[in-house]
Design an enzyme around this catalytic site. Structure first.
Site, PDB file in Angstrom:
ATOM      1  N   PRO A 152       0.819  -1.225   0.000  1.00 38.19           N
ATOM      2  CG  PRO A 152      -0.298  -1.227   2.055  1.00 38.19           C
ATOM      3  CD  PRO A 152       0.590  -2.057   1.177  1.00 38.19           C
ATOM      4  CD  GLU A 177       0.364  -5.508  11.201  1.00 39.69           C
ATOM      5  OE1 GLU A 177       0.103  -4.328  10.929  1.00 39.69           O
ATOM      6  OE2 GLU A 177      -0.487  -6.407  11.262  1.00 39.69           O
ATOM      7  NE  ARG A 211      -7.933  -5.596 -20.735  1.00 41.42           N
ATOM      8  CZ  ARG A 211      -9.029  -6.078 -21.297  1.00 41.42           C
ATOM      9  NH1 ARG A 211      -9.488  -7.256 -20.985  1.00 41.42           N
ATOM     10  NH2 ARG A 211      -9.699  -5.348 -22.159  1.00 41.42           N
TER      11      ARG A 211
HETATM   12  N1  ADE Z   1      -0.946  -5.070   0.032  1.00 41.77           N
HETATM   13  C1  ADE Z   1      -1.816  -4.632   0.948  1.00 41.77           C
HETATM   14  N2  ADE Z   1      -2.567  -3.631   0.460  1.00 41.77           N
HETATM   15  C2  ADE Z   1      -2.139  -3.416  -0.823  1.00 41.77           C
HETATM   16  C3  ADE Z   1      -2.525  -2.509  -1.849  1.00 41.77           C
HETATM   17  N3  ADE Z   1      -3.470  -1.601  -1.664  1.00 41.77           N
HETATM   18  N4  ADE Z   1      -1.867  -2.590  -3.018  1.00 41.77           N
HETATM   19  C4  ADE Z   1      -0.891  -3.498  -3.209  1.00 41.77           C
HETATM   20  N5  ADE Z   1      -0.498  -4.366  -2.270  1.00 41.77           N
HETATM   21  C5  ADE Z   1      -1.107  -4.337  -1.086  1.00 41.77           C
END
Ligand code: ADE
Length: 251
Positions: free
Chosen positions: A89, A116, A154
């Site tokens: 994230p 985590e 794709r």
């Molecule tokens: N792992 C946890 N959340 C994620 C996200 N939003 N994008 C990519 N990998 C992740």
């Protein structure tokens, strides 16, 4: 294209790999997906531990550097080096231009996290391209890796048939607009008619209507996508311009 997925949960991918477009691409030899279990590189030969509590305290477990770094290095060494992507994230947000850039590589390595997060030394040593699929937190990178694989394959020539070509997708083409509305039979359903222009047989008028709809929908729903191409006055004009009114005759 060769895609190596490095994960603690390779089983998550089996259903997805065996279905639809990806299965056909694999069967035709256009894409190869290889799954690697990070746990196989654990230094703990008894319990195959790959995570530990964070120094400094706090909740959850952190993926340890040695098994992850050594897994990536061993997998990289199996073929010509590929682009290493870490799904997290904290990464830059995945967009169609990034998907297009990834699709130009012969080989991708997708590193999926869990718990985590990753020990920071994994980033410092491997210097991966960190990518997030959106501003929300998943339980791990596996679903994000599947999203990325789906979007990338794709674009590989031959994966889609001509009739389902990806160049007409939303976010593709020169203006990167949302897709236009599609209709099929019946011509009238619960009082909603198919727009007359789509039944007119006038291909130029159909193309013009579709582009107008793309611009209208994009301005209405995702003005952020237009910000580089159009002024705010142009956006307002497009939002206020109605689409062709429904045809009364259904012709
Ligand atoms: N792992 C946890 N959340 C994620 C996200 N939003 N994008 C990519 N990998 C992740």
């Amino acid at each position: 294209m060769r895609i190596d997925v490095l994960t603690l949960f390779p089983e998550i991918f089996s259903g997805y790999l065996g279905q639809s477009v990806l299965k056909k691409a694999i069967d035709r030899g256009l894409v190869q997906v290889l799954l690697h279990n990070i746990r196989d590189w654990s230094h703990d030969k008894k319990h195959h531990k790959v995570d530990d509590r964070p120094f400094g305290g706090g909740p959850g477990m952190v993926l340890m550097a040695p098994p992850v770094v050594e897994c990536v290095e061993a997998v990289q060494a199996q073929a010509e080096p590929g682009r290493l992507v870490m799904l997290t994230p904290q990464g830059r947000r995945l967009t169609q231009p990034i998907v297009e850039e990834l699709a130009r590589h012969q080989r991708l390595l997708l590193l999926c996290g869990r718990y985590e997060g990753f020990d920071e030394r994994i980033r410092l040593i491997l210097k991966p391209d960190e990518i997030s699929i959106g501003d929300y937190v998943l339980n791990g990178g596996e679903v994000a890796a599947m999203v990325m694989i789906d979007a990338v394959i794709r674009l590989i020539p031959g994966v889609l048939g001509d009739e389902e070509s990806s160049c007409l997708d939303s976010f593709s083409g020169p203006e990167r607009l949302l897709d236009y509305p599609q209709y099929t039979r019946p011509r009238c359903y619960r009082g909603y008619e198919v727009p007359a222009v789509l039944l007119s047989g006038n291909h130029q008028a159909v193309r013009r209507w579709r582009l107008q709809e793309q611009r209208r929908l994009t301005a209405q729903r995702r003005a952020d996508l237009l910000q580089h191409g159009l002024s705010s006055e142009q956006c307002e004009h497009i939002v206020e311009t109605p689409a062709d009114p429904p045809s009364a005759s259904g012709q």
